[in-house]
Design an enzyme around this catalytic site. Sequence first.
Site, short mmCIF file in Angstrom:
data_model
loop_
_atom_site.label_atom_id
_atom_site.label_comp_id
_atom_site.label_asym_id
_atom_site.label_seq_id
_atom_site.Cartn_x
_atom_site.Cartn_y
_atom_site.Cartn_z
N ARG A 79 0.92 -1.37 0.03
CA ARG A 79 -0.10 0.20 0.09
C ARG A 79 0.82 1.20 -0.01
NH1 ARG A 79 -2.00 2.74 4.83
NH2 ARG A 79 -3.72 4.24 4.04
N HIS A 123 -3.17 11.10 0.97
CA HIS A 123 -2.38 10.95 2.29
C HIS A 123 -1.89 12.07 2.46
CE1 HIS A 123 -0.99 7.32 5.04
NE2 HIS A 123 -0.44 8.54 5.47
N GLU A 168 -7.01 8.14 6.77
CA GLU A 168 -7.20 9.04 7.90
C GLU A 168 -7.73 10.44 7.94
OE1 GLU A 168 -3.91 8.60 10.57
OE2 GLU A 168 -3.99 6.39 10.63
N ASN A 289 -6.87 1.62 10.28
CA ASN A 289 -5.68 1.88 11.01
C ASN A 289 -5.72 1.63 12.62
OD1 ASN A 289 -4.69 2.14 8.38
ND2 ASN A 289 -4.14 4.29 8.72
N TYR A 291 -3.44 2.00 16.16
CA TYR A 291 -2.19 2.19 16.74
C TYR A 291 -2.23 1.83 18.30
CZ TYR A 291 0.02 3.28 12.43
OH TYR A 291 0.49 3.37 11.14
N GLU A 352 -3.08 -0.16 8.30
CA GLU A 352 -1.71 0.14 9.18
C GLU A 352 -1.84 -0.41 10.50
OE1 GLU A 352 -0.92 4.50 9.23
OE2 GLU A 352 -1.46 4.62 7.10
C1 FCB Z 1 -0.73 7.18 10.79
C2 FCB Z 1 -0.55 7.57 9.50
C3 FCB Z 1 0.71 7.26 8.86
C4 FCB Z 1 1.90 7.36 9.94
C5 FCB Z 1 1.63 6.61 11.20
C6 FCB Z 1 2.42 6.29 12.37
O1 FCB Z 1 -1.65 7.87 11.55
O2 FCB Z 1 -1.48 7.21 8.57
O3 FCB Z 1 1.47 8.41 7.90
O4 FCB Z 1 2.21 8.54 10.30
O5 FCB Z 1 0.49 7.31 11.50
#
Ligand code: FCB
Length: 444
Positions: A79, A123, A168, A289, A291, A352
Amino acid sequence: MSSPLPEFPAGFTWGVSTSAYQIEGATSEDGRGPSIWDSFTHRPGTVVDGSTGDVACDHYHRYAEDVALLAGLGVGAYRFSIAWPRIQPDGTGPANPGGLGFYDRLVDGLLDRGIDPVATLFHWDLPQALEDKGGWLTRDTAGRFADYAALVAGRLGDRVKLWITLNEPFVHMSYGYGLGLHAPGRQYLFDAFPVAHHQLLGHGLAVTALRALTGSPIGITNNYTPVRVQGVTDADRAAGATYHALHNRLFTDPILGHGYPEIPGTDPSIVHPGDLDTIAAPIDALGVNYYNPTGVRAPSDPDSPLPFDLVPLDAYPTTSFGWPVDPDGLHELLTGLRREYGDRLPPIHITEGGCSYDDTLDAHGRCHDPQRVAYLDGHLRALHRAMTDGVDVRGYYVWSLLDNFEWAEGYTKRFGLVHVDFDTLTRTPKTSYAWFRDTVTGPA
Ligand code: FCB
């Protein structure tokens, strides 16, 4: 990490993700116009180490080496994002052949190695010329985005295997236009709501434009976070619900046909008749995504401009970014999406997931990153549990292939499976690269 990972279904896609401004460099080559990230990073005080994406990983010139790294990893998909100002230097008008040519070569290089190209159209690198006319605060930008999407799909529609319209949009709205931490650096707080609506409208118009030019699935990528209310009062719970609506629902409810959630302080008058139907154009994929979870409570200051406080979650280990590591959060958010949207939820692709640590090369020139291996191992187990619990997930993409330009953090945060020395641009696969390769390709 003690036991082997559970088996994922045949056909599950393993991939890695990058984005244009974070890796490409070559910001004025072959007719590329300036983007809001060029302007922002060249303004003093915007990026912690004073750096820019002018060179980044120099992927624009080294893409063949990077495609070889992808092939060595054994991933089925890659991607990447397309830089709008390479395709339309001023954000409007005919396609710039130099820009399209680069992505054409990249896509063919991937296909030659048996890797599916997955393209994100936006992006965060809006052409500066469009920002000068109001950027995403302006309704017209939505139409411009659909025109741009059509130019790209007109050239690559036969070869890109999955299209992602926006990356995002919540982060772009809140960091870029709400808080001023990202480009374009505006601080409009809740007056940034038009940025949500116009991105969503652009998404809907682009879906319709893409349909006519490609048979591949189309989706959008959102950033999701499980909200952990840090407090016991009704006000804390209300703050948690508001944050959930803003971060998790604002860019999902309307796409899946539920209209906008109620968010205090937003002005619905910019929503024209018919817009919600445009936004709800059917999609085939939801990019997720993930995290970290987010701690939320009622504002401690009665004069706070925001209806919530974001608070650190002390119970978890953290990455070098200070982000809490909580694999269960991935299970929670996936099963939560399934519960909230039921059969309207399209198949999910984890577009992600990853972590930053202070990775360095040792005396032998090797980069050992056991914490990243542990992070990915834990998150893949949580993902597998969510799938066993009935969530339809089709793939997982590690952020990121390479250490790269991490927005306002510059080059101080390393997320790659491959270490990059930003003085020499030498790539060195980390321990996690070998681990992910073995995960992807199965036991030797
Ligand atoms: C996400 C973004 C990506 C990168 C990661 C760590 O929010 O999509 O570009 O910065 O975080």
